[in-house]
Design a protein around this motif. Structure first.
Motif, mmCIF file in Angstrom:
data_model
loop_
_atom_site.group_PDB
_atom_site.id
_atom_site.type_symbol
_atom_site.label_atom_id
_atom_site.label_comp_id
_atom_site.label_asym_id
_atom_site.label_seq_id
_atom_site.Cartn_x
_atom_site.Cartn_y
_atom_site.Cartn_z
ATOM 1 N N ARG A 3 51.615 49.039 -29.222
ATOM 2 C CA ARG A 3 52.354 49.176 -30.477
ATOM 3 C C ARG A 3 53.748 49.741 -30.207
ATOM 4 N N LEU A 4 53.811 50.756 -29.359
ATOM 5 C CA LEU A 4 55.109 51.363 -29.050
ATOM 6 C C LEU A 4 56.036 50.361 -28.381
ATOM 7 N N LEU A 5 55.514 49.585 -27.442
ATOM 8 C CA LEU A 5 56.358 48.586 -26.785
ATOM 9 C C LEU A 5 56.849 47.545 -27.781
ATOM 10 N N PHE A 6 55.974 47.149 -28.709
ATOM 11 C CA PHE A 6 56.399 46.205 -29.741
ATOM 12 C C PHE A 6 57.531 46.799 -30.571
ATOM 13 N N GLU A 7 57.361 48.060 -30.982
ATOM 14 C CA GLU A 7 58.384 48.721 -31.798
ATOM 15 C C GLU A 7 59.687 48.907 -31.013
ATOM 16 N N ILE A 8 59.574 49.223 -29.738
ATOM 17 C CA ILE A 8 60.779 49.362 -28.905
ATOM 18 C C ILE A 8 61.480 48.018 -28.804
ATOM 19 N N GLY A 9 60.704 46.953 -28.701
ATOM 20 C CA GLY A 9 61.281 45.605 -28.685
ATOM 21 C C GLY A 9 62.032 45.289 -29.963
ATOM 22 N N GLN A 10 61.693 46.000 -31.046
ATOM 23 C CA GLN A 10 62.382 45.849 -32.326
ATOM 24 C C GLN A 10 63.485 46.899 -32.498
ATOM 25 N N ALA A 11 63.860 47.555 -31.396
ATOM 26 C CA ALA A 11 64.940 48.550 -31.343
ATOM 27 C C ALA A 11 64.616 49.843 -32.085
ATOM 28 N N ALA A 12 63.356 50.270 -32.062
ATOM 29 C CA ALA A 12 62.964 51.525 -32.700
ATOM 30 C C ALA A 12 63.095 52.667 -31.689
ATOM 31 N N ALA A 13 64.160 53.446 -31.827
ATOM 32 C CA ALA A 13 64.425 54.542 -30.893
ATOM 33 C C ALA A 13 63.322 55.598 -30.932
ATOM 34 N N ALA A 14 62.738 55.836 -32.109
ATOM 35 C CA ALA A 14 61.665 56.828 -32.218
ATOM 36 C C ALA A 14 60.459 56.415 -31.373
ATOM 37 N N ALA A 15 60.189 55.131 -31.290
ATOM 38 C CA ALA A 15 59.075 54.638 -30.472
ATOM 39 C C ALA A 15 59.360 54.877 -28.993
ATOM 40 N N LEU A 16 60.622 54.718 -28.593
ATOM 41 C CA LEU A 16 60.982 54.989 -27.198
ATOM 42 C C LEU A 16 60.788 56.472 -26.884
ATOM 43 N N ALA A 17 61.169 57.332 -27.800
ATOM 44 C CA ALA A 17 60.985 58.771 -27.599
ATOM 45 C C ALA A 17 59.504 59.112 -27.470
ATOM 46 N N GLU A 18 58.680 58.502 -28.302
ATOM 47 C CA GLU A 18 57.235 58.743 -28.229
ATOM 48 C C GLU A 18 56.656 58.213 -26.918
ATOM 49 N N LEU A 19 57.083 57.023 -26.513
ATOM 50 C CA LEU A 19 56.615 56.451 -25.249
ATOM 51 C C LEU A 19 57.041 57.334 -24.081
ATOM 52 N N TYR A 20 58.254 57.827 -24.133
ATOM 53 C CA TYR A 20 58.752 58.715 -23.084
ATOM 54 C C TYR A 20 57.867 59.961 -22.974
ATOM 55 N N ASP A 21 57.564 60.557 -24.105
ATOM 56 C CA ASP A 21 56.720 61.761 -24.101
ATOM 57 C C ASP A 21 55.338 61.466 -23.512
ATOM 58 N N LEU A 22 54.800 60.311 -23.808
ATOM 59 C CA LEU A 22 53.461 59.943 -23.337
ATOM 60 C C LEU A 22 53.421 59.565 -21.854
ATOM 61 N N THR A 23 54.481 58.944 -21.364
ATOM 62 C CA THR A 23 54.403 58.310 -20.042
ATOM 63 C C THR A 23 55.335 58.880 -18.989
ATOM 64 N N SER A 24 56.302 59.680 -19.357
ATOM 65 C CA SER A 24 57.284 60.124 -18.363
ATOM 66 C C SER A 24 56.676 60.905 -17.199
ATOM 67 N N PRO A 25 55.666 61.739 -17.395
ATOM 68 C CA PRO A 25 55.097 62.416 -16.210
ATOM 69 C C PRO A 25 54.508 61.417 -15.203
ATOM 70 N N LYS A 26 53.828 60.418 -15.694
ATOM 71 C CA LYS A 26 53.229 59.402 -14.807
ATOM 72 C C LYS A 26 54.326 58.616 -14.090
ATOM 73 N N LEU A 27 55.310 58.158 -14.826
ATOM 74 C CA LEU A 27 56.373 57.359 -14.216
ATOM 75 C C LEU A 27 57.193 58.197 -13.239
ATOM 76 N N PHE A 28 57.416 59.444 -13.569
ATOM 77 C CA PHE A 28 58.145 60.320 -12.663
ATOM 78 C C PHE A 28 57.366 60.484 -11.354
ATOM 79 N N GLY A 29 56.050 60.595 -11.453
ATOM 80 C CA GLY A 29 55.212 60.680 -10.253
ATOM 81 C C GLY A 29 55.315 59.434 -9.393
ATOM 82 N N VAL A 30 55.331 58.269 -10.034
ATOM 83 C CA VAL A 30 55.480 57.006 -9.302
ATOM 84 C C VAL A 30 56.817 56.996 -8.568
ATOM 85 N N ILE A 31 57.864 57.387 -9.253
ATOM 86 C CA ILE A 31 59.206 57.384 -8.670
ATOM 87 C C ILE A 31 59.299 58.385 -7.526
#
Length: 179
Positions: A3-31
Motif C-alpha cells: 500500500r505504501l509503495l502504491f501511495e508513494i507511486g502516487q507522490a504521497a510524501a507521507a507514505a514515503l515517511a512511513e515507509l522510511y520509518d518502517l524500513t530504514s534500519p533494514k536498508l541501512f544494514g544492507v548498505i
C-alpha cells in the motif's frame, strides 16, 4: 508495504515517511554490509530512498515481496557508490574461517517479521552447489561484480552470470516452497 509503495507511486510524501520509518534500519544494514563507512552509508541510504520515491510506481507485486525490492535498490545503490569511488576492490573475499553464510545475508536485528526466515535461507543456501552459493554471497554481501567473480573463479563472465541467475532462481523456488 505494498500500500505504501502504491501511495508513494502516487507522490504521497507521507507514505514515503512511513515507509522510511518502517524500513530504514533494514536498508541501512544492507548498505553497511557493502559500504562500511557509516557517513557514506547514510548518504547512500538517502539516495536509495530518492530512488524508491522515483521508482515506486514501477513496483510489481508479482515480481517479489516489497522488502526484497527495497533491499535490492539499497544494495545496488551501495555497490554503485563503491564503484563511483573505485573502491569495489576494498571489499575482501569471503574467508574460509567458518563464518556463517546466513549471518552475512541476514540482519541480526531483524525480528520475527523478517523478510526471509533464517532457517529457510540456510537450508536453501545449503542446497546450492558450493561455487554457486559462494558467488551469490560474494555478489550480494561483498558487492563483487561479475567481472571480479569471473577472475576469481577463472570462468567467463557469462558463466558467472548464468551461475548467479540459476542460483537465485533456485533460492527463490526453494524459499517459496518453504513459506
Amino acid at each position: 508495504m505494498r500500500r505504501l509503495l502504491f501511495e508513494i507511486g502516487q507522490a504521497a510524501a507521507a507514505a514515503l515517511a512511513e515507509l522510511y520509518d518502517l524500513t530504514s534500519p533494514k536498508l541501512f544494514g544492507v548498505i553497511l554490509r557493502i559500504q562500511r563507512d557509516r557517513s557514506l552509508a547514510e548518504d547512500i541510504l538517502q539516495d536509495a530512498y530518492l530512488r524508491i520515491w522515483r521508482a515506486a510506481g514501477s513496483y510489481d507485486p508479482e515480481a517479489g515481496r516489497p522488502l526484497a525490492w527495497l533491499c535490492t535498490i539499497a544494495r545496488n545503490r551501495a555497490i554503485d557508490g563503491l564503484r563511483r569511488k573505485g573502491a569495489v576492490e576494498v571489499q575482501g573475499p569471503v574467508r574460509d574461517d567458518g563464518e556463517d553464510w546466513v549471518a552475512r545475508l541476514m540482519d541480526p536485528h531483524d525480528d520475527a517479521a523478517a523478510f526471509l526466515d533464517r532457517d529457510a535461507l540456510a537450508a536453501c543456501l545449503g542446497r546450492l552447489e558450493p561455487a554457486h552459493r559462494d558467488c551469490v554471497v560474494l555478489a550480494y554481501c561483498e558487492g563483487q561484480s561479475r567481472e571480479e567473480l569471473a577472475q576469481r573463479y577463472e570462468r567467463p563472465v557469462n558463466t558467472i552470470k548464468t551461475w548467479l541467475h540459476r542460483a537465485l532462481a533456485s533460492l527463490k523456488t526453494c524459499l517459496e516452497a518453504v513459506s
